[in-house]
Write an enzyme that holds these catalytic residues in place. Sequence first.
Site, mmCIF file in Angstrom:
data_model
loop_
_atom_site.group_PDB
_atom_site.id
_atom_site.type_symbol
_atom_site.label_atom_id
_atom_site.label_comp_id
_atom_site.label_asym_id
_atom_site.label_seq_id
_atom_site.Cartn_x
_atom_site.Cartn_y
_atom_site.Cartn_z
ATOM 1 N N GLU A 87 11.862 9.262 3.537
ATOM 2 C CA GLU A 87 11.848 10.588 4.133
ATOM 3 C C GLU A 87 11.392 10.578 5.586
ATOM 4 O OE1 GLU A 87 9.262 12.087 1.145
ATOM 5 O OE2 GLU A 87 7.574 12.017 2.514
ATOM 6 N N CYS A 113 8.989 12.254 12.645
ATOM 7 C CA CYS A 113 8.138 11.281 11.964
ATOM 8 C C CYS A 113 9.042 10.408 11.095
ATOM 9 C CB CYS A 113 7.127 12.055 11.117
ATOM 10 S SG CYS A 113 6.115 11.039 10.074
ATOM 11 N N CYS A 120 5.280 0.695 0.229
ATOM 12 C CA CYS A 120 4.327 0.058 1.139
ATOM 13 C C CYS A 120 3.461 -0.917 0.361
ATOM 14 C CB CYS A 120 3.453 1.122 1.793
ATOM 15 S SG CYS A 120 2.317 0.453 3.022
ATOM 16 N N CYS A 124 -3.126 1.954 0.030
ATOM 17 C CA CYS A 124 -4.290 2.826 0.257
ATOM 18 C C CYS A 124 -4.450 3.799 -0.926
ATOM 19 C CB CYS A 124 -4.129 3.603 1.550
ATOM 20 S SG CYS A 124 -3.883 2.519 2.968
ATOM 21 N N CYS A 127 -2.927 7.458 -0.744
ATOM 22 C CA CYS A 127 -1.562 7.634 -0.228
ATOM 23 C C CYS A 127 -0.520 7.570 -1.340
ATOM 24 C CB CYS A 127 -1.278 6.561 0.820
ATOM 25 S SG CYS A 127 0.419 6.575 1.411
ATOM 26 N N SER A 202 1.900 3.920 14.190
ATOM 27 C CA SER A 202 0.656 4.136 13.445
ATOM 28 C C SER A 202 0.459 3.001 12.448
ATOM 29 C CB SER A 202 0.748 5.470 12.700
ATOM 30 O OG SER A 202 -0.366 5.628 11.842
ATOM 31 N N CYS A 344 3.189 11.825 3.684
ATOM 32 C CA CYS A 344 4.137 10.781 3.270
ATOM 33 C C CYS A 344 4.373 10.715 1.776
ATOM 34 C CB CYS A 344 3.644 9.402 3.688
ATOM 35 S SG CYS A 344 2.386 9.418 4.893
HETATM 36 N N1 SAH Z 1 1.240 2.979 7.270
HETATM 37 C C1 SAH Z 1 0.897 3.575 8.505
HETATM 38 C C2 SAH Z 1 1.826 4.727 8.889
HETATM 39 C C3 SAH Z 1 2.270 5.644 7.800
HETATM 40 S S1 SAH Z 1 1.040 6.649 7.030
HETATM 41 C C4 SAH Z 1 -0.540 4.041 8.497
HETATM 42 O O1 SAH Z 1 -1.161 3.998 7.443
HETATM 43 O O2 SAH Z 1 -1.035 4.376 9.558
HETATM 44 C C5 SAH Z 1 0.781 7.901 8.267
HETATM 45 C C6 SAH Z 1 -0.549 8.634 8.135
HETATM 46 O O3 SAH Z 1 -0.573 9.490 6.974
HETATM 47 C C7 SAH Z 1 -1.725 7.663 8.005
HETATM 48 O O4 SAH Z 1 -2.754 7.996 8.913
HETATM 49 C C8 SAH Z 1 -2.142 7.909 6.579
HETATM 50 O O5 SAH Z 1 -3.478 7.570 6.394
HETATM 51 C C9 SAH Z 1 -1.835 9.379 6.377
HETATM 52 N N2 SAH Z 1 -1.834 9.816 4.957
HETATM 53 C C10 SAH Z 1 -1.475 9.114 3.867
HETATM 54 N N3 SAH Z 1 -1.660 9.846 2.744
HETATM 55 C C11 SAH Z 1 -2.143 11.047 3.133
HETATM 56 C C12 SAH Z 1 -2.540 12.240 2.443
HETATM 57 N N4 SAH Z 1 -2.455 12.341 1.113
HETATM 58 N N5 SAH Z 1 -3.000 13.268 3.187
HETATM 59 C C13 SAH Z 1 -3.059 13.179 4.535
HETATM 60 N N6 SAH Z 1 -2.697 12.090 5.235
HETATM 61 C C14 SAH Z 1 -2.255 11.030 4.550
HETATM 62 FE FE1 SF4 Z 2 0.903 2.242 3.473
HETATM 63 FE FE2 SF4 Z 2 0.047 3.864 5.452
HETATM 64 FE FE3 SF4 Z 2 0.243 4.741 2.903
HETATM 65 FE FE4 SF4 Z 2 -1.646 2.999 3.548
HETATM 66 S S1 SF4 Z 2 -1.428 5.093 4.354
HETATM 67 S S2 SF4 Z 2 -0.332 2.890 1.748
HETATM 68 S S3 SF4 Z 2 -0.600 1.752 5.054
HETATM 69 S S4 SF4 Z 2 1.909 4.106 4.219
#
Ligand code: SAH
Ligand code: SF4
Length: 358
Positions: A87, A113, A120, A124, A127, A202, A344
Site C-alpha cells: 500500500e 508514502c 518486513c 517491530c 507494527c 525512514s 502501515c
Molecule cells: N521500516 C521503516 C519505514 C516504514 S515504517 C521504519 O521503521 O522506519 C514507517 C513509520 O511508521 C515508522 O516510524 C514506524 O515506526 C511507524 N509505525 C509502525 N506501526 C505504527 C503504528 N501502529 N502506529 C503509528 N506508527 C507506526
Molecule cells: Fe518493519 Fe518499519 Fe514495521 Fe519495524 S516499523 S516492522 S522496520 S516496517
Amino acid sequence: MKTNVLDLTRKELSLRLNPPFRAKQIYQWIYQKYVFDFDLMNNLPKKLRSELKESFRIYLPKIVSTEKSRDGSVKYLFELEDGHTVESVLLPMRSEQRDERGNLLKEARYTVCVSTQVGCKVGCSFCLTAKGGFVRNLTSGEIVSQVLSIKAANNIASNRRVNVVYMGMGEPLDNLDNLSKAIEIFADENGLSIGARRQTVSTSGLAPKIEKLGKMNTGVLLAISLHAVDDELREKLMPINKAYNIADIIEAVKRFPIDQRKRVMFEYLMIRNLNDSLDSAKKLVKLLNGIKAKVNLILFNPYPGSPFERPEAERVERFQKFLLSKGLLCTVRESKGLDISAACGQLREKRRDDGYSV
Ligand code: SAH
Ligand code: SF4
C-alpha cells in the site's frame, strides 16, 4: 520475461537503445505524459516502437482498492504482478489556492508514502506490517510506479510538486540496491523530477546500511525510527536494537552527509505509559545533543488486538513543549488518515479479514 522499463534508470535504458537519446523521450512519455503504450509514443520511429515491444514492457501494479480519509489523504492498495499487495498513501500537504477570479495563487502540494517491501523482516512489536512476516523486496520499478500510478490516476500535472517518503511497508535499507535505483529514477529531470532532497528514507536503524547509503551521496533525507531513549525498552519494541543499539545509530547518523539547510528527522512513536514521560523527553534531548535534528512525535495508531495504547493528549503536549523549550524542533504528526487506518499495513490486513486473498 521482457524487461519492465520502469525498472531501469534512464542511463540503463539508454545503454540498451540505439540511438541512446531515445531513452529521454521514452522517460518523458511514461513519467510526464503518463503514456504506458509504446504504440502511442508518436515521436519515436515506427520501427523503433516495434523493436521496443519485442524487448520491453511497461508494467504498473494495479490499484485494487482506495480508501479516502476525511482529511483528504487517500490510501491505495496495489496488486503486484505475482498477486502480492502493498500500500501507499497520498497525503495532500496544501490545497490549491485561487483568487476570486479563479487565477491560481498557490498550487497544491503532495507527499506520497511508498512501500519498499512486501512485509518486513525487522519485526517491530507495534507494527502491523511485521505481523505477516517478510515476503520479498520490491523492485525499483514497483517502488517508483506507486507514485507514478497515483499521479496518473489523479491527473496530477507532471510538474506539480510531490515529495516522497519511504515510510510505507517494509524496511527501505534492507532493500538498498533497489532503493538507490528508485531514488535515481524518481530524481530524473526527464521523469518525475523528484529531487533527492524531496525524498526521505525512514529506517528502523540498520547502522551499517545508514553508512552505506551515506557513502552513496544520493542527497536523500534521513529519518530514524527511534521510539525509545534506552536500549532496554527499544529492544522490546524493536528487536533490531540487539544488533544495532541506540549508540550505534547515533554514530551512523553523525557520519551521514546532509544538506546544510536540512535536518535528520527522528521519529518517536508515543505509546501510553511506556515512553511518554517527561523523563524520556529529557533523555531524548541529551541523546540528540550535537545533531542537527528535528523530532516528529507519532501517536501510536491502534489496530484490533494491538498490544499498546495511544498516549493522552496532555502528555504528548507536555513532551513536545519540553523539547521545544530546549531548542529542539518538534512536530506532532497530524493524525492524517486515522479514520482510514493509514498506518502501515492496515488496509491490507482489513482485506485479509474480509476474506480477500493477499
Ligand atoms: N521500516 C521503516 C519505514 C516504514 S515504517 C521504519 O521503521 O522506519 C514507517 C513509520 O511508521 C515508522 O516510524 C514506524 O515506526 C511507524 N509505525 C509502525 N506501526 C505504527 C503504528 N501502529 N502506529 C503509528 N506508527 C507506526
Ligand atoms: Fe518493519 Fe518499519 Fe514495521 Fe519495524 S516499523 S516492522 S522496520 S516496517
